[in-house]
Write an enzyme that holds these catalytic residues in place. Sequence first.
Site, PDB file in Angstrom:
ATOM      1  NE  ARG A  76      -0.619   0.396   4.977  1.00  0.00           N
ATOM      2  CZ  ARG A  76      -0.252   1.426   5.689  1.00  0.00           C
ATOM      3  NH1 ARG A  76      -0.620   2.405   5.071  1.00  0.00           N
ATOM      4  NH2 ARG A  76       0.623   1.402   7.024  1.00  0.00           N
TER       5      ARG A  76
ATOM      6  CE  LYS B  22       2.678   4.801   4.451  1.00  0.00           C
ATOM      7  NZ  LYS B  22       3.315   5.982   4.594  1.00  0.00           N
TER       8      LYS B  22
ATOM      9  CG  HIS C 222       7.983 -15.848   6.642  1.00  0.00           C
ATOM     10  ND1 HIS C 222       8.251 -16.834   5.599  1.00  0.00           N
ATOM     11  CD2 HIS C 222       8.734 -16.248   7.749  1.00  0.00           C
ATOM     12  CE1 HIS C 222       9.289 -17.405   6.062  1.00  0.00           C
ATOM     13  NE2 HIS C 222       9.638 -17.197   7.289  1.00  0.00           N
TER      14      HIS C 222
ATOM     15  CG  ASN D 191      16.646 -12.775   2.810  1.00  0.00           C
ATOM     16  OD1 ASN D 191      15.569 -13.180   2.027  1.00  0.00           O
ATOM     17  ND2 ASN D 191      16.995 -13.282   3.712  1.00  0.00           N
TER      18      ASN D 191
ATOM     19  CB  ALA E 247      10.694 -15.034   9.688  1.00  0.00           C
TER      20      ALA E 247
ATOM     21  CG  ASN F 225       6.659   4.045   8.775  1.00  0.00           C
ATOM     22  OD1 ASN F 225       6.385   3.390   9.883  1.00  0.00           O
ATOM     23  ND2 ASN F 225       5.736   4.238   7.903  1.00  0.00           N
TER      24      ASN F 225
ATOM     25  CB  ALA G 170      23.206 -10.081  14.316  1.00  0.00           C
TER      26      ALA G 170
END
Length: 203
Positions: free
Chosen positions: A85, A103, A115, A129, A132, A138, A193
């Site tokens: 979005r 966003k 994920h 990358n 998870a 932000n 890390a």
Amino acid sequence: MQRLTEHIAAFSNSPLAALTEKTPWALTTNSVSAVRRLLNGISEEFCVSDDVAIHRTTTVEAGALVKGPAIIGPRCFIAAGSLIRGGCWLEENCIIGPGSELKSSFLFAGSKLAHFNFVGDSVVGARVNLEAGSIVANFRNELADPRIRILHAGEIVDTGVDKFGALIGDDCKLGANAVVAPGAIFERGTIIARLTSVDQRPS
């Protein structure tokens, strides 16, 4: 000024090349208008509906939500339960994994939100990358003055904006459950890390 081309090699040859001289926070602040302008010249290789352009080779699973304006390039994968979005642009071979939210951001080729990630108001280089649970926040809701200021390379950068996540250079890696506080600049190849908290605001 943090030059986008110093952090992202492909920037000057991308559809965003006309915005090379902008700061990353100017780009993300105006992401909606920037993506809308790019939509005007979109090729027939994209399916376009309601300000959303998705390349015909890309997979968007049932249950994913893409809110325009947005451009999703070739061979991307947008998983069920993800949300895009606020004006987003994805180059080729990007992945937005299940439970992830993107966003007002720009992702270059091969970058992945594995994920359960959030990335807000950021410019993300190629082959980045996020494992998870890693987060790029932000907005500083803990401060009376949320204006984004960054201590980078020994200098204080005052962005003049209230919302900005990060400029993440090519080939960076964020480990699982790492948290990046609003306003960060990562050189190419930076590794964060797992379980790390990164805050580049000057004290």
